[in-house]
Design a protein around this motif. Structure first.
Motif, short mmCIF file in Angstrom:
data_model
loop_
_atom_site.label_atom_id
_atom_site.label_comp_id
_atom_site.label_asym_id
_atom_site.label_seq_id
_atom_site.Cartn_x
_atom_site.Cartn_y
_atom_site.Cartn_z
N UNK A 158 -21.95 -19.10 -16.64
CA UNK A 158 -21.96 -20.55 -16.83
C UNK A 158 -23.19 -21.16 -16.16
N UNK A 159 -23.74 -22.17 -16.82
CA UNK A 159 -24.94 -22.84 -16.31
C UNK A 159 -24.56 -23.92 -15.31
N UNK A 160 -25.51 -24.36 -14.48
CA UNK A 160 -25.22 -25.43 -13.52
C UNK A 160 -25.03 -26.76 -14.24
N UNK A 165 -20.11 -30.56 -7.59
CA UNK A 165 -18.77 -29.98 -7.52
C UNK A 165 -18.45 -29.17 -8.78
N UNK A 166 -18.99 -29.57 -9.94
CA UNK A 166 -18.81 -28.78 -11.16
C UNK A 166 -19.62 -27.49 -11.06
N UNK A 167 -20.83 -27.60 -10.51
CA UNK A 167 -21.68 -26.42 -10.34
C UNK A 167 -21.05 -25.40 -9.42
N UNK A 168 -20.43 -25.86 -8.36
CA UNK A 168 -19.75 -24.96 -7.42
C UNK A 168 -18.65 -24.18 -8.14
N UNK A 196 -32.04 -26.34 -9.88
CA UNK A 196 -33.02 -26.80 -8.91
C UNK A 196 -32.27 -27.62 -7.87
N UNK A 197 -32.48 -27.29 -6.61
CA UNK A 197 -31.76 -27.94 -5.51
C UNK A 197 -30.25 -27.85 -5.69
N UNK A 198 -29.78 -26.76 -6.30
CA UNK A 198 -28.34 -26.50 -6.38
C UNK A 198 -27.64 -27.07 -7.58
N UNK A 199 -28.31 -27.85 -8.41
CA UNK A 199 -27.69 -28.39 -9.61
C UNK A 199 -28.62 -28.21 -10.81
N UNK A 200 -28.20 -28.71 -11.98
CA UNK A 200 -28.99 -28.54 -13.19
C UNK A 200 -30.36 -29.19 -13.06
N UNK A 201 -31.39 -28.46 -13.43
CA UNK A 201 -32.76 -28.97 -13.42
C UNK A 201 -32.86 -30.11 -14.44
N UNK A 202 -33.15 -31.34 -14.01
CA UNK A 202 -33.19 -32.48 -14.94
C UNK A 202 -34.23 -32.35 -16.04
N UNK A 208 -27.61 -33.95 -18.09
CA UNK A 208 -27.13 -33.28 -16.88
C UNK A 208 -26.23 -32.11 -17.16
N UNK A 209 -25.79 -31.97 -18.40
CA UNK A 209 -24.91 -30.87 -18.80
C UNK A 209 -25.49 -30.10 -19.99
N UNK A 210 -25.90 -30.85 -21.03
CA UNK A 210 -26.40 -30.23 -22.25
C UNK A 210 -27.91 -30.00 -22.15
#
Length: 230
Positions: A158-160, A165-168, A196-202, A208-210
């Motif tokens: 699964x991707x970030x 909290x979803x990424x975790x 990047x920095x623990x979450x999805x790279x913008x 933020x998801x797709x």
């Protein structure tokens, strides 16, 4: 004696979980499927019927991350590549639509599913059931392997997400899948390539998801080594 009791408890839990799913799916429909998703799910399934899988195809099964990748045969310059993504789908939805795969003989299956399970578990306050996501993914693999032992299966991590909290939770599902140590599938975890920095790279996402086109390009680059010899 204690070990035996623990093993029996685990077996009972797994049996109960599978039985509960079968009853729920059979009597009340697919879990977490609202009216929009039910209609979209059926629409996509009808579309798939008009574009049947052929022996030797490469099939991507998943949710919106797969569906929104559009024509994967063009993306990968390979006419054997098929898109079987359904936006909003979950592991439960995939379990219900495996007959199409089992009735045909794709050479390879790439599976990317589970992020919508996490969304549902979080917003329904059922995160204690997070392990069901990895359990269902293993069940999907087992069903495909039982019917098609010669089909190569890749499970994609699964991707970030832009929400930490979803990424975790996504990383925990990835960890559980990786610990499966199954001979029936190969686990490919590209999570860090999108983080990047623990979450999805913008720079790689629309919301933020797709994924945006840059994100799909990263996805393609990560997958090409596994596709070029197929």
């Amino acid at each position: 004696m204690r070990l035996r009791r623990n093993v029996l408890r685990i077996l009972f839990t797994l049996t109960f979980t599978c039985t509960a799913f079968n009853l729920f799916a059979g009597e009340q429909g697919i879990p977490y499927q609202n009216e929009w998703l039910k209609e979209h799910y059926q629409s996509r399934m009808a579309l798939f019927d008009t574009q049947p899988i052929k022996t030797g195809d490469v099939v991507f099964i998943g949710d919106s991350l797969t569906e929104l990748g559009a024509n994967w045969s063009i993306r990968f310059d390979n006419l054997k590549v098929r898109n079987r993504g359904i936006s909003g789908d979950t592991t439960y939805g995939v379990l219900e639509r495996l007959q199409e795969i089992e009735n045909n003989s794709p050479a390879v299956v790439f599976l990317l599913i589970g992020i919508n399970d996490i969304f549902n578990l979080y917003y329904e306050r059922e995160i204690q059931n997070l392990s069901n996501t990895a359990l269902n993914i293993r069940q999907i693999v087992s069903k495909i392997n039982a019917s098609l032992p010669n089909t190569k299966i890749f499970v994609l991590g699964l991707l970030p997400d832009h929400r930490d909290y979803i990424t975790v939770m996504a990383k925990e599902v990835n960890r559980q899948i990786e610990l499966s140590n199954s001979d029936h599938f190969t686990f490919l975890n590209f999570h860090d390539s999108f983080s990047i920095d623990g979450t999805m790279n913008p720079a790689l996402t629309t919301d933020g998801t797709h994924l945006n086109e840059a994100g799909y390009q990263v996805f393609k680059e990560q997958l090409m080594p596994y596709l070029k010899n197929l």
